[in-house]
Design an enzyme around this catalytic site. Sequence first.
Site, short mmCIF file in Angstrom:
data_model
loop_
_atom_site.label_atom_id
_atom_site.label_comp_id
_atom_site.label_asym_id
_atom_site.label_seq_id
_atom_site.Cartn_x
_atom_site.Cartn_y
_atom_site.Cartn_z
N TYR A 266 -1.31 2.42 11.01
CA TYR A 266 -1.97 1.05 11.12
C TYR A 266 -2.70 0.92 12.46
O TYR A 266 -3.74 0.26 12.69
CB TYR A 266 -0.97 -0.09 10.74
CG TYR A 266 -0.72 -0.05 9.36
CD1 TYR A 266 -1.66 -0.03 8.26
CD2 TYR A 266 0.69 -0.14 8.95
CE1 TYR A 266 -1.25 0.03 6.91
CE2 TYR A 266 1.29 0.01 7.54
CZ TYR A 266 0.09 0.12 6.47
OH TYR A 266 0.32 0.18 5.17
N ASN B 262 9.64 2.27 9.57
CA ASN B 262 8.75 3.21 9.22
C ASN B 262 7.49 3.58 10.17
O ASN B 262 6.26 3.08 10.04
CB ASN B 262 7.96 2.44 7.87
CG ASN B 262 7.35 3.41 7.21
OD1 ASN B 262 6.76 4.60 7.47
ND2 ASN B 262 6.81 3.00 5.79
N LYS C 165 -3.37 3.38 14.32
CA LYS C 165 -4.66 4.15 14.72
C LYS C 165 -5.88 3.52 14.02
O LYS C 165 -7.22 3.59 14.39
CB LYS C 165 -4.49 5.62 13.80
CG LYS C 165 -5.64 6.60 13.95
CD LYS C 165 -5.19 7.63 12.96
CE LYS C 165 -5.49 7.33 11.73
NZ LYS C 165 -5.91 8.14 10.65
N ILE D 254 0.97 -1.16 -0.01
CA ILE D 254 -0.09 0.01 -0.05
C ILE D 254 1.00 1.21 -0.06
O ILE D 254 1.74 1.33 0.81
CB ILE D 254 -1.00 -0.23 1.31
CG1 ILE D 254 -1.67 1.12 1.03
CG2 ILE D 254 -0.41 -0.13 2.54
CD1 ILE D 254 -3.24 1.18 2.14
N TYR D 255 0.93 1.85 -1.19
CA TYR D 255 1.79 3.08 -1.37
C TYR D 255 0.95 4.19 -1.92
O TYR D 255 -0.03 4.17 -2.68
CB TYR D 255 3.01 2.76 -2.07
CG TYR D 255 4.01 1.82 -1.57
CD1 TYR D 255 4.94 2.31 -0.63
CD2 TYR D 255 3.79 0.50 -1.94
CE1 TYR D 255 5.85 1.24 0.18
CE2 TYR D 255 4.74 -0.34 -1.15
CZ TYR D 255 5.78 0.05 -0.24
OH TYR D 255 6.41 -0.99 0.36
N GLY E 64 -4.32 6.96 1.64
CA GLY E 64 -3.91 5.62 2.12
C GLY E 64 -5.07 5.36 2.96
O GLY E 64 -5.33 3.93 2.85
#
Length: 172
Positions: A143, A136, A145, A97-98, A109
């Site tokens: 994630y 990262n 959150k 996922i970018y 995102g």
Amino acid sequence: MNTIKISRITIKDLLLLRKISIQTFTETFTATNSAENLAAYVQDKLNLEQLTFEISNPNSQFYIAYANDEAVGYIKLNFDDAQTERIAGNTLEVHRIYVSQAFHGKKIGQLLLDKALQIGKDSGVGSIWLGVWEENHKAIQFYTKNGFVIFDKHDFMMGNDKQTDLLMKLNI
């Protein structure tokens, strides 16, 4: 704010997928990895042959996010034997996922992750999982959150640099 559209892509979109894959991956990791390791990863994992193999796998799905008509991010989902790890239970992997750096902070995102959650719910999986580089911190925070929790880790090769990915899972 631009109008965002998320569309599933197929083999006919291969060149666009390769372009957005290389762009977003290099934008994300250039500052924290050597040029040689980044180039080796792109050459090994984001070449046309590898992406053709991945997009042709019936257990993988790719979606691209468009802001107006510009590709600004993407997500790759893996079911069953396409998953990079064997995880207990009926699971869905968010393999990639970018989002383009120019669109960070614009909820792209979140929209892509929401798409994965909807697909997971619609397909009846019990959980969604992913791997995220332990360095990262921004992604880990995102994630977390969204309710993901760390449950394991695995090695990730960036060229000749062995890195550690945290495995995170969300029960749905």
